[in-house]
Design a protein around this motif. Sequence first.
Motif, PDB file in Angstrom:
ATOM      1  N   ALA A   1       0.834  -1.201   0.000  1.00  0.00           N
ATOM      2  CA  ALA A   1       0.000   0.000   0.000  1.00  0.00           C
ATOM      3  C   ALA A   1       0.872   1.256   0.000  1.00  0.00           C
ATOM      4  CB  ALA A   1      -0.906  -0.002   1.224  1.00  0.00           C
ATOM      5  N   ASP A   2       0.307   2.333  -0.522  1.00  0.00           N
ATOM      6  CA  ASP A   2       0.993   3.625  -0.530  1.00  0.00           C
ATOM      7  C   ASP A   2       0.803   4.277   0.838  1.00  0.00           C
ATOM      8  OD1 ASP A   2       2.162   6.034  -1.056  1.00  0.00           O
ATOM      9  OD2 ASP A   2       0.574   6.762  -2.399  1.00  0.00           O
ATOM     10  N   VAL A   3       1.652   3.906   1.776  1.00  0.00           N
ATOM     11  CA  VAL A   3       1.490   4.360   3.153  1.00  0.00           C
ATOM     12  C   VAL A   3       1.652   5.868   3.257  1.00  0.00           C
ATOM     13  CG1 VAL A   3       2.432   4.206   5.483  1.00  0.00           C
ATOM     14  CG2 VAL A   3       2.210   2.141   4.074  1.00  0.00           C
ATOM     15  N   LEU A   4       2.617   6.436   2.531  1.00  0.00           N
ATOM     16  CA  LEU A   4       2.816   7.888   2.600  1.00  0.00           C
ATOM     17  C   LEU A   4       1.611   8.644   2.052  1.00  0.00           C
ATOM     18  CD1 LEU A   4       6.577   8.248   1.557  1.00  0.00           C
ATOM     19  CD2 LEU A   4       5.575   8.194   3.848  1.00  0.00           C
ATOM     20  N   GLY A   5       0.934   8.038   1.096  1.00  0.00           N
ATOM     21  CA  GLY A   5      -0.255   8.684   0.547  1.00  0.00           C
ATOM     22  C   GLY A   5      -1.476   8.545   1.436  1.00  0.00           C
ATOM     23  N   LEU A   6      -1.475   7.548   2.307  1.00  0.00           N
ATOM     24  CA  LEU A   6      -2.651   7.298   3.145  1.00  0.00           C
ATOM     25  C   LEU A   6      -2.712   8.217   4.367  1.00  0.00           C
ATOM     26  CD1 LEU A   6      -2.818   3.384   3.173  1.00  0.00           C
ATOM     27  CD2 LEU A   6      -4.392   4.960   2.038  1.00  0.00           C
TER      28      LEU A   6
ATOM     29  N   LYS B   1       3.004  13.226   7.045  1.00  0.00           N
ATOM     30  CA  LYS B   1       4.010  12.551   6.226  1.00  0.00           C
ATOM     31  C   LYS B   1       5.292  12.284   7.013  1.00  0.00           C
ATOM     32  CE  LYS B   1       1.128  13.039   2.845  1.00  0.00           C
ATOM     33  NZ  LYS B   1       0.276  11.898   2.447  1.00  0.00           N
ATOM     34  N   THR B   2       5.623  13.187   7.925  1.00  0.00           N
ATOM     35  CA  THR B   2       6.852  12.998   8.704  1.00  0.00           C
ATOM     36  C   THR B   2       6.761  11.753   9.563  1.00  0.00           C
ATOM     37  OG1 THR B   2       7.223  15.394   8.755  1.00  0.00           O
ATOM     38  CG2 THR B   2       8.401  14.045  10.389  1.00  0.00           C
ATOM     39  N   ALA B   3       5.633  11.597  10.252  1.00  0.00           N
ATOM     40  CA  ALA B   3       5.446  10.419  11.099  1.00  0.00           C
ATOM     41  C   ALA B   3       5.388   9.152  10.248  1.00  0.00           C
ATOM     42  CB  ALA B   3       4.171  10.566  11.917  1.00  0.00           C
ATOM     43  N   ALA B   4       4.741   9.233   9.082  1.00  0.00           N
ATOM     44  CA  ALA B   4       4.639   8.068   8.205  1.00  0.00           C
ATOM     45  C   ALA B   4       6.013   7.649   7.698  1.00  0.00           C
ATOM     46  CB  ALA B   4       3.714   8.381   7.039  1.00  0.00           C
ATOM     47  N   ARG B   5       6.872   8.627   7.347  1.00  0.00           N
ATOM     48  CA  ARG B   5       8.220   8.296   6.865  1.00  0.00           C
ATOM     49  C   ARG B   5       9.051   7.638   7.973  1.00  0.00           C
ATOM     50  NH1 ARG B   5       7.836  13.565   4.500  1.00  0.00           N
ATOM     51  NH2 ARG B   5       7.527  13.424   2.224  1.00  0.00           N
ATOM     52  N   GLU B   6       8.865   8.110   9.190  1.00  0.00           N
ATOM     53  CA  GLU B   6       9.614   7.537  10.307  1.00  0.00           C
ATOM     54  C   GLU B   6       9.243   6.068  10.502  1.00  0.00           C
ATOM     55  OE1 GLU B   6      10.557   8.515  15.037  1.00  0.00           O
ATOM     56  OE2 GLU B   6       8.969   9.594  13.961  1.00  0.00           O
ATOM     57  N   ILE B   7       7.983   5.752  10.407  1.00  0.00           N
ATOM     58  CA  ILE B   7       7.524   4.366  10.575  1.00  0.00           C
ATOM     59  C   ILE B   7       7.975   3.527   9.386  1.00  0.00           C
ATOM     60  CG2 ILE B   7       5.482   2.896  10.783  1.00  0.00           C
ATOM     61  CD1 ILE B   7       4.095   5.317  12.116  1.00  0.00           C
ATOM     62  N   LYS B   8       7.896   4.095   8.181  1.00  0.00           N
ATOM     63  CA  LYS B   8       8.325   3.354   7.000  1.00  0.00           C
ATOM     64  C   LYS B   8       9.817   3.057   7.053  1.00  0.00           C
ATOM     65  CE  LYS B   8       8.295   3.434   1.944  1.00  0.00           C
ATOM     66  NZ  LYS B   8       7.979   4.221   0.711  1.00  0.00           N
TER      67      LYS B   8
ATOM     68  N   GLU C   1     -10.025   2.500   1.087  1.00  0.00           N
ATOM     69  CA  GLU C   1      -8.683   1.949   0.952  1.00  0.00           C
ATOM     70  C   GLU C   1      -8.786   0.566   0.324  1.00  0.00           C
ATOM     71  OE1 GLU C   1      -6.462   2.190   4.566  1.00  0.00           O
ATOM     72  OE2 GLU C   1      -7.219   4.186   5.080  1.00  0.00           O
ATOM     73  N   SER C   2      -7.793   0.241  -0.507  1.00  0.00           N
ATOM     74  CA  SER C   2      -7.885  -0.994  -1.288  1.00  0.00           C
ATOM     75  C   SER C   2      -7.014  -2.130  -0.777  1.00  0.00           C
ATOM     76  CB  SER C   2      -7.521  -0.699  -2.753  1.00  0.00           C
ATOM     77  OG  SER C   2      -6.207  -0.166  -2.844  1.00  0.00           O
ATOM     78  N   ARG C   3      -6.053  -1.872   0.096  1.00  0.00           N
ATOM     79  CA  ARG C   3      -5.139  -2.918   0.544  1.00  0.00           C
ATOM     80  C   ARG C   3      -5.029  -2.902   2.065  1.00  0.00           C
ATOM     81  NH1 ARG C   3      -0.095  -2.718  -3.777  1.00  0.00           N
ATOM     82  NH2 ARG C   3      -1.333  -2.996  -5.659  1.00  0.00           N
ATOM     83  N   PRO C   4      -5.779  -3.742   2.714  1.00  0.00           N
ATOM     84  CA  PRO C   4      -6.902  -4.559   2.235  1.00  0.00           C
ATOM     85  C   PRO C   4      -8.133  -3.679   1.998  1.00  0.00           C
ATOM     86  CG  PRO C   4      -6.690  -4.795   4.592  1.00  0.00           C
ATOM     87  CD  PRO C   4      -5.522  -3.949   4.152  1.00  0.00           C
ATOM     88  N   PRO C   5      -9.110  -4.137   1.209  1.00  0.00           N
ATOM     89  CA  PRO C   5     -10.266  -3.300   0.864  1.00  0.00           C
ATOM     90  C   PRO C   5     -11.147  -3.010   2.071  1.00  0.00           C
ATOM     91  CG  PRO C   5     -10.568  -5.533   0.037  1.00  0.00           C
ATOM     92  CD  PRO C   5      -9.168  -5.465   0.555  1.00  0.00           C
ATOM     93  N   HIS C   6     -11.366  -1.711   2.338  1.00  0.00           N
ATOM     94  CA  HIS C   6     -12.249  -1.298   3.431  1.00  0.00           C
ATOM     95  C   HIS C   6     -12.500   0.196   3.330  1.00  0.00           C
ATOM     96  CE1 HIS C   6      -8.256  -0.340   5.110  1.00  0.00           C
ATOM     97  NE2 HIS C   6      -8.886   0.601   5.794  1.00  0.00           N
TER      98      HIS C   6
END
Length: 266
Positions: A166-171, A175-182, A255-260
């Motif tokens: 999944a595109d985590v940064l897009g979800l 973005k800063t917190a998402a990049r840290e987790i990624k 969201e598509s991955r997983p779909p919900h």
Amino acid sequence: MLRSHPALLRRARRAAVLVLALAAGGCVSRVAREPDAAGPRRSLALACALGEQVELDFWVPDGPAARVLSLQVPEGTEDDPSDVEPADADPSALVRSRGATSAEADEERRYVVLPGVDLAPAVEQKVAEIASAYHRRTGKELVVTSGTRDPARQAEAMHDLFRHGADVLGLYKDKTAAREIKGAYEEELSDEQPSEAVIAALERVIRAQVDRGVFISAHLREGAVDIRNRDMTPAEKRAFLDGVDEVGGVFALEESRPPHYHLQID
């Protein structure tokens, strides 16, 4: 010979009934079957309480004995007086004893919460309203797949997102917190760590963010819920989004991955 008190009372009752019958213009007697001493006996008071008609018969025994008056209550009405509702019974109490009221039936849940999923009261109220609107349009129930999360559950959810590509940064908005987790995910993955170790590393990062007041997801603040949509038809998806608009105060993201559907309520 002295007779016991009960025997005297029985004789007095019989005599009184005979006198009343004769005073009324004579008594027409008929032969009745011999009372069955072993059979069930019904009292006059009980018969009157149940509103039954009482029939007086004369039993003529063998031999020169005098006629004995017997009271016979018609058979076939073996109701227990305890089953009869009193005239002054509380109607509301009777309704409660007979089952759920119509108001309780109207509050029937139109959604299913998967095991292990927790919902905050405010979130659950919104879900109930959306589910009712959806059921009214489609006749189907919603399935809640995720609710309030602690850092451990959020780490598991994000691990699944990474694993499914999944595109985590897009979800995520932050973005800063998402990049840290990624970054933590990619580091653990490059070391070929097992899934348990990767999830533990993500949890440490998310927990540290929460301690700083940073929430990568509204799920961490009891403000989000996920609804399964993989089994919804296009028409049912439209009906769901119409229900979200009808209720108001909810942002829906598919969201598509997983779909919900991710519903943000705060």
